[in-house]
Design a protein around this motif. Sequence first.
Motif, PDB file in Angstrom:
ATOM      1  N   HIS A  99      13.436 -32.080  28.382  1.00 42.64           N
ATOM      2  CA  HIS A  99      13.357 -31.001  29.372  1.00 42.64           C
ATOM      3  C   HIS A  99      13.350 -31.598  30.763  1.00 42.64           C
ATOM      4  O   HIS A  99      12.855 -32.700  30.987  1.00 42.64           O
ATOM      5  CB  HIS A  99      12.135 -30.114  29.151  1.00 42.64           C
ATOM      6  CG  HIS A  99      10.822 -30.825  29.206  1.00 42.64           C
ATOM      7  ND1 HIS A  99      10.338 -31.588  28.162  1.00 42.64           N
ATOM      8  CD2 HIS A  99       9.871 -30.895  30.178  1.00 42.64           C
ATOM      9  CE1 HIS A  99       9.160 -32.092  28.482  1.00 42.64           C
ATOM     10  NE2 HIS A  99       8.850 -31.698  29.704  1.00 42.64           N
ATOM     11  N   VAL A 100      13.919 -30.837  31.703  1.00 42.31           N
ATOM     12  CA  VAL A 100      14.045 -31.310  33.079  1.00 42.31           C
ATOM     13  C   VAL A 100      13.251 -30.453  34.055  1.00 42.31           C
ATOM     14  O   VAL A 100      13.144 -30.779  35.220  1.00 42.31           O
ATOM     15  CB  VAL A 100      15.539 -31.370  33.489  1.00 42.31           C
ATOM     16  CG1 VAL A 100      16.106 -29.962  33.710  1.00 42.31           C
ATOM     17  CG2 VAL A 100      15.753 -32.241  34.716  1.00 42.31           C
ATOM     18  N   VAL A 101      12.691 -29.344  33.580  1.00 42.02           N
ATOM     19  CA  VAL A 101      11.810 -28.515  34.397  1.00 42.02           C
ATOM     20  C   VAL A 101      10.375 -28.818  33.993  1.00 42.02           C
ATOM     21  O   VAL A 101      10.031 -28.816  32.815  1.00 42.02           O
ATOM     22  CB  VAL A 101      12.122 -27.018  34.220  1.00 42.02           C
ATOM     23  CG1 VAL A 101      11.105 -26.153  34.967  1.00 42.02           C
ATOM     24  CG2 VAL A 101      13.528 -26.713  34.715  1.00 42.02           C
ATOM     25  N   LYS A 102       9.547 -29.105  34.985  1.00 43.17           N
ATOM     26  CA  LYS A 102       8.171 -29.538  34.742  1.00 43.17           C
ATOM     27  C   LYS A 102       7.400 -28.470  33.979  1.00 43.17           C
ATOM     28  O   LYS A 102       7.449 -27.287  34.305  1.00 43.17           O
ATOM     29  CB  LYS A 102       7.480 -29.827  36.079  1.00 43.17           C
ATOM     30  CG  LYS A 102       6.156 -30.547  35.967  1.00 43.17           C
ATOM     31  CD  LYS A 102       6.332 -32.004  35.605  1.00 43.17           C
ATOM     32  CE  LYS A 102       5.000 -32.754  35.667  1.00 43.17           C
ATOM     33  NZ  LYS A 102       5.127 -34.138  35.204  1.00 43.17           N
ATOM     34  N   SER A 103       6.676 -28.906  32.960  1.00 42.55           N
ATOM     35  CA  SER A 103       5.897 -27.985  32.148  1.00 42.55           C
ATOM     36  C   SER A 103       4.703 -28.738  31.580  1.00 42.55           C
ATOM     37  O   SER A 103       4.760 -29.952  31.365  1.00 42.55           O
ATOM     38  CB  SER A 103       6.746 -27.414  31.002  1.00 42.55           C
ATOM     39  OG  SER A 103       5.941 -26.687  30.093  1.00 42.55           O
ATOM     40  N   THR A 104       3.629 -28.006  31.357  1.00 46.91           N
ATOM     41  CA  THR A 104       2.461 -28.626  30.728  1.00 46.91           C
ATOM     42  C   THR A 104       2.620 -28.669  29.215  1.00 46.91           C
ATOM     43  O   THR A 104       1.847 -29.327  28.523  1.00 46.91           O
ATOM     44  CB  THR A 104       1.181 -27.845  31.074  1.00 46.91           C
ATOM     45  OG1 THR A 104       1.340 -26.476  30.675  1.00 46.91           O
ATOM     46  CG2 THR A 104       0.905 -27.908  32.567  1.00 46.91           C
ATOM     47  N   GLU A 105       3.622 -27.966  28.700  1.00 47.20           N
ATOM     48  CA  GLU A 105       3.833 -27.910  27.264  1.00 47.20           C
ATOM     49  C   GLU A 105       4.944 -28.873  26.857  1.00 47.20           C
ATOM     50  O   GLU A 105       5.977 -28.962  27.503  1.00 47.20           O
ATOM     51  CB  GLU A 105       4.198 -26.487  26.829  1.00 47.20           C
ATOM     52  CG  GLU A 105       3.109 -25.459  27.094  1.00 47.20           C
ATOM     53  CD  GLU A 105       3.512 -24.077  26.628  1.00 47.20           C
ATOM     54  OE1 GLU A 105       4.603 -23.932  26.038  1.00 47.20           O
ATOM     55  OE2 GLU A 105       2.731 -23.129  26.863  1.00 47.20           O
ATOM     56  N   THR A 106       4.723 -29.594  25.796  1.00 50.51           N
ATOM     57  CA  THR A 106       5.752 -30.449  25.205  1.00 50.51           C
ATOM     58  C   THR A 106       5.849 -30.116  23.732  1.00 50.51           C
ATOM     59  O   THR A 106       4.906 -29.582  23.135  1.00 50.51           O
ATOM     60  CB  THR A 106       5.419 -31.945  25.380  1.00 50.51           C
ATOM     61  OG1 THR A 106       4.172 -32.222  24.724  1.00 50.51           O
ATOM     62  CG2 THR A 106       5.311 -32.316  26.848  1.00 50.51           C
ATOM     63  N   SER A 107       6.992 -30.408  23.144  1.00 52.44           N
ATOM     64  CA  SER A 107       7.177 -30.107  21.728  1.00 52.44           C
ATOM     65  C   SER A 107       8.028 -31.179  21.075  1.00 52.44           C
ATOM     66  O   SER A 107       8.804 -31.873  21.740  1.00 52.44           O
ATOM     67  CB  SER A 107       7.830 -28.730  21.552  1.00 52.44           C
ATOM     68  OG  SER A 107       9.125 -28.713  22.136  1.00 52.44           O
ATOM     69  N   VAL A 108       7.865 -31.309  19.777  1.00 54.88           N
ATOM     70  CA  VAL A 108       8.658 -32.257  19.008  1.00 54.88           C
ATOM     71  C   VAL A 108       9.943 -31.569  18.579  1.00 54.88           C
ATOM     72  O   VAL A 108       9.924 -30.501  17.968  1.00 54.88           O
ATOM     73  CB  VAL A 108       7.869 -32.744  17.770  1.00 54.88           C
ATOM     74  CG1 VAL A 108       8.731 -33.666  16.918  1.00 54.88           C
ATOM     75  CG2 VAL A 108       6.594 -33.456  18.205  1.00 54.88           C
ATOM     76  N   TRP A 109      11.056 -32.174  18.927  1.00 56.35           N
ATOM     77  CA  TRP A 109      12.367 -31.626  18.550  1.00 56.35           C
ATOM     78  C   TRP A 109      12.660 -31.961  17.085  1.00 56.35           C
ATOM     79  O   TRP A 109      13.127 -31.121  16.326  1.00 56.35           O
ATOM     80  CB  TRP A 109      13.425 -32.224  19.483  1.00 56.35           C
ATOM     81  CG  TRP A 109      14.830 -31.747  19.258  1.00 56.35           C
ATOM     82  CD1 TRP A 109      15.237 -30.663  18.521  1.00 56.35           C
ATOM     83  CD2 TRP A 109      16.021 -32.329  19.788  1.00 56.35           C
ATOM     84  NE1 TRP A 109      16.603 -30.537  18.554  1.00 56.35           N
ATOM     85  CE2 TRP A 109      17.106 -31.540  19.336  1.00 56.35           C
ATOM     86  CE3 TRP A 109      16.262 -33.428  20.607  1.00 56.35           C
ATOM     87  CZ2 TRP A 109      18.433 -31.856  19.669  1.00 56.35           C
ATOM     88  CZ3 TRP A 109      17.568 -33.730  20.945  1.00 56.35           C
ATOM     89  CH2 TRP A 109      18.648 -32.948  20.480  1.00 56.35           C
ATOM     90  N   ALA A 110      12.364 -33.185  16.684  1.00 59.47           N
ATOM     91  CA  ALA A 110      12.613 -33.616  15.299  1.00 59.47           C
ATOM     92  C   ALA A 110      11.766 -34.850  15.016  1.00 59.47           C
ATOM     93  O   ALA A 110      11.332 -35.558  15.925  1.00 59.47           O
ATOM     94  CB  ALA A 110      14.090 -33.922  15.092  1.00 59.47           C
ATOM     95  N   GLU A 111      11.520 -35.084  13.737  1.00 62.66           N
ATOM     96  CA  GLU A 111      10.825 -36.296  13.300  1.00 62.66           C
ATOM     97  C   GLU A 111      11.685 -36.989  12.244  1.00 62.66           C
ATOM     98  O   GLU A 111      11.381 -36.956  11.053  1.00 62.66           O
ATOM     99  CB  GLU A 111       9.446 -35.956  12.742  1.00 62.66           C
ATOM    100  CG  GLU A 111       8.489 -35.368  13.759  1.00 62.66           C
ATOM    101  CD  GLU A 111       7.082 -35.185  13.215  1.00 62.66           C
ATOM    102  OE1 GLU A 111       6.496 -36.186  12.767  1.00 62.66           O
ATOM    103  OE2 GLU A 111       6.608 -34.043  13.212  1.00 62.66           O
ATOM    104  N   PRO A 112      12.774 -37.637  12.684  1.00 64.56           N
ATOM    105  CA  PRO A 112      13.732 -38.194  11.729  1.00 64.56           C
ATOM    106  C   PRO A 112      13.269 -39.462  11.034  1.00 64.56           C
ATOM    107  O   PRO A 112      13.740 -39.774   9.934  1.00 64.56           O
ATOM    108  CB  PRO A 112      14.958 -38.474  12.607  1.00 64.56           C
ATOM    109  CG  PRO A 112      14.375 -38.734  13.970  1.00 64.56           C
ATOM    110  CD  PRO A 112      13.194 -37.819  14.074  1.00 64.56           C
TER     111      PRO A 112
END
Length: 665
Positions: A551-564
């Motif tokens: 992500h390029v917009v600042k956010s306090t939330e992050t998420s896992v896209w994948a765990e390959p």
Amino acid sequence: MGVVYTNNNSKKYFIIGGIVGIIVIVSVVLFFLLSGNNNEGTLKDFYTLISEKKYDEMYDCISEESQKKYDKETFVTRNQNIYEGIEANQLSIEVLDEEDNQLTYQVKMNTVAGEVSFENKTTIEDDKIVWDDSFIFPDLTQNDKVRVSEDEANRGRILDRNGKMLAGQGEAYSVGLVRGKLNGENDYDQLAKLLSLTKESIQKTMSAAWIQDDSFVPLTTIPSDDTQLENQLLQIPGVQLNTVEVRSYPYGEITSHLTGYMQQVTAEDLEKHQGEGYTETSMIGRSGIEAAYEKQLKGTNGATISIVDENGSTKSTVATQEKQDGQDITLTIDIDLQKDLYQSFENDQSASVAMNPTNGEVLALVSTPSFDSNNFIYGFSTEEWDALNNDEAQPLTNRFRSTWVPGSTMKSITAAIGLETGSLDASKDFGAEMKWQKDSSWGDYYVTTLHAPNPNNLKNALIYSDNVYFAKAALEIGKDNLEKGYQSLKIGEDIPFELALTKSQYTSDSFDKDIQIADSGYGQGQILMNPVQMASIYSSFMNDGKMMTPHVVKSTETSVWAEPFSKKTTDEIKSDLIQVVEDSHGTAHSLKNSQFQLAAKTGTGEIKESQDDTTGTEIGWLSVASTDSSNPIVITTMVEDVKGRGGSGYVVDHVKQPLMSYLQR
């Protein structure tokens, strides 16, 4: 004996009389009901014509007496100017009462100043509306005017992670002429040359009927920091420079593919965004963050609708709406890193993505060559626009959005898939061969490599970047496991990102053939990778197998896209990639330094018609990461046409300075 009908006839007459009475009563009731419905229908039909802007037809719906007071041209002009001036839409009415053909009703409409609601009265005569100016607004008389005062909202800024402005309010000069001060036609010639306009266009602008000798007539907008042009313009009699506020991009070409640019709205924009506060002179985000976050950045203009008398004094306020300035959008970008990467590759056709592997924050997003978003604010001459569009380097092409042949950067991914699926033994020696084919069924096709280490195990194959090893490894891993691995990496799926990106791909009709599987193992074949996704995959090697959502917009939330991948797999790959830098034979050895431990993989993607084609081009890649968890960063860079310029080594040399500067900061 005679027949007597008296009693029967009386009964018959009684029945007939009863039916006639019922018909009369029903007819009377229906008359009054239908009369009321016709009046209400007439009024609603009239408001429908207002909504449809059919002012000519509206005139045909008003009474003959009203038409004597208002000729058609006056009526049409007044209604059009008022309803369109207040941007009336979504009109609705509700009839509250009717008495002697006079209707009391409630009007609701949306306007430039928000919702307007009022109660009004009108009379219907012979299915025609008795109309005067109070029909529009109850307080409006024939000599009054409806005034709309607008308070323009400030567009939100685009900021980097440290609050430095990438796009926001700036100053420029509005260049204009005062006709009464001109010396003659020669001034037009000189002015046209300085402003890249035509003499004819200036003359046409200056011939407008509203212009007086002392009127300031704006012609164009220029930057306020061009002192030479400013002095030349002010030497021409009649030229005047007025300071105006404009959208400004302080970093110009460095951020333009990221921030995007703005342009004046088109007719299509006005239709698409009807009722959202845009006018013919509005600007709208056309690409990048400016377009993706147009709604948040734009804000809402304030407006007041008032009725003023013939002396210009306010009689009443119909509606008012406070302005709401646009939101600032804070990006995860580090502008210093962005600038360093841009300047390292500004003479190349390249894309660079820097990312924090632990949270997916994009620290830099660069495409070169670039354009200057400021030029879209000031406007292009025909020659300038043609030059920009016809430039062979394609500065308008956003390269971080596109997909490219990944070359040897795919080898780390092939290895990780093999380890994760248990189909590749990292210690197995595949045998050192400079030229190899599976069997004679491949005909004249061979996989070749520049270096064949001995022993030819996974670590050495990554250090030396051995094509043959990874061709053999891909066949050992097998089509099903490779596809399973690609799918776990989300290759072929839409990339979750604020800006639209071309999705990576691996599939083809011939992927079940051994040659295609072998070529895919070392990044040729039919594989195309997006730089943002490549950075995300390499981030997983530094983040225990987790690919964070970029992500390029600042956010306090992050998420896992994948765990390959598991931690065990990524520990092995990470260790080997460190040796690609540390080992003197490593293809990224020139990145070795005494301050920071780095892990990296280079790649050269070949684009040619056949294996024997010597005229094709080469794409250079580098994915490099800091292993220091307190200062996490991955940089992936792709450069076109590195053939004869050092291949991927060219990319390594040019990434080194921006990376080191960032780590030292």
